[in-house]
Enzyme design. Sequence first.
Site, PDB file in Angstrom:
ATOM      1  CE  LYS A  79     -11.062  16.247   7.569  1.00 35.40           C
ATOM      2  NZ  LYS A  79     -10.720  16.051   6.468  1.00 35.40           N
ATOM      3  CB  SER A 152      -7.948  14.216   6.211  1.00 38.45           C
ATOM      4  OG  SER A 152      -8.422  14.953   5.653  1.00 38.45           O
ATOM      5  CB  SER A 176      -9.703  13.720   2.846  1.00 38.29           C
ATOM      6  OG  SER A 176      -8.277  14.199   2.611  1.00 38.29           O
TER       7      SER A 176
END
Lengths: 480, 96
Positions: A79, A152, A176
């Site tokens: 990420k 996210s 997330s």
Amino acid sequence: MNELKSLSLAELSELLAARKLSSVELTSYYLERSRKYQKDINGYITITEDLALATARRADELRTREELPLLAGIPVAVKDNIVARGAPTTCASRVLENYVSPFDAAVVEKLSLNPLLGKVNLDEFAMGADNKTSAFGPVRNPWDLQRVPGGSSGGSAAVVAAGCAPFSLGSDTGGSIRQPAAFCGVTGFKPTYGRVSRRGLVAFASSLDQIGPLARSIADCALVLQAICGHDPADATSARQEVPDFRACLQADVRGLRLGLPRENFACCDEEVAGAVEEAARQLELAGATVHWVSMPYRDEVVTAYLLIATAEAASNLARFDGVKYGYRGQGQTLDELYTSSRIFGATVRRRLMLGTFALSGEDCPACYEQGLRLGRAIARHLDSLFRQCDVLLLPTAPTVAFTLDGEQDPLASYYNDILTIPANLAGLPAVSVPCGLSSGLPVGMQLMAPRFREDLLLRVGHTWQCLTDWHQRWPREVN
Amino acid sequence: MEITQEQVKKTAAMAKLRLSDEEIESLHRLLRELVARSAGISLPEEEASTAEPGEAAAAPAPFSRPQPGLRQEEVVALAPAAERGFIRVPRVMDHE
């Protein structure tokens, strides 16, 4: 070669160890798939081909001389709020668009023999649940390109779901990792707060953030957890806690375990979502677990605690990003004007920074950080009391399946989408989302939650479930 | 508690954010709603322990061990401009 994407991490590890497959071949395979689907899915912000192949060559070369760790040579997607030396880390924001990290995050250090395929897309500064707030465009769900992948960690989930990466790392502040895992039909694991070092994770809400893996199965997650967990003296919130043998935890089944289903958490879900998770509970009961209803009455308390804590900590953490050096440099007569014109965050981040600054501003009002902490403690105490009645909580991961990209929601109402995942962050608990069915052709996620540092229980229940079913082995039509 | 538009503008200044009039209006509504919602929640009794979430789990070490920092050339490489090993910055004052 096309069947490589269906192999487990243990199977890939065996092929690499037996030198029937090289890391360069495996990495090239995933790089090709990543490039092929990037236009449709937009899962990556940066594909780091050169870095990936250099690490793959190093792993192959080292393997000729010594035995390597189990995961060595298997590529990973990370990420883009977790730093990796020599790669851009944008946090999906124009404010950090040109930042290249000079150091590795602790988790990247631990995966130093895992070729970095790229930095994957996310909501700007990890603030969002749909991946629509990325400054680099939204990620699309491989199961339906007109739908969101969740957020996210939407990029982390989408690239695994599309077979563009065998596993990825995400971060979880209010769900997330788990919610995008549910929306994309993969397994997403949030470890106990403190289990994995946060050094090198760009902080959003420091008391809630936790790094964890997304992969195709619980067994794959167990291997990644083994590699990334452990105390880090450079992270003051890292736990001095022994790391168990997570692979060994997969040997036990669910016989004798008590599963608690919070009835209010089912009542707030779409009927088909709740039905799929209840059916999963029935299957686990047949496999030897005891299943019963428990009560989780907090709703407004959960959302309000999260709003106050997460936004206040975000306002403090993001105060350091002036946008002057690594983003768009604005204009101004004074330093204050220069900063104000350079902090060009998107609308969602601006809104959260405003709420957080207000909560920290010392105004004599009930919407303050301390109120959020008090609420969070009350919810953590209630969860502790539930774990005296059961060993593991079992509930849906999200109230619905993935929604369409074009929908708009009222900002406060949108936080209620995370109502099922936030409690684990407020209490620092480990929790995982595993696929448990389809609704209208879209994946449904089942969430399992355990007491602090009892990841072993989640691995037991999750692995038993995945031995009984094949929901985690399904592929989206778009990428077959 | 009544939230005024002036408080919203003051908060924006503290957060160093440039907001449009529409954003200020919408944030004004949002903050009023958040304050009303927070005021409407009655808290369960607090127990003796006031440990923060994650605190018991973390058992933090008393001190972090010092880590080696970045070398000078690594720091300078991060700057938009450099000269003879120093970070070059735009002039902010006229000199006489």
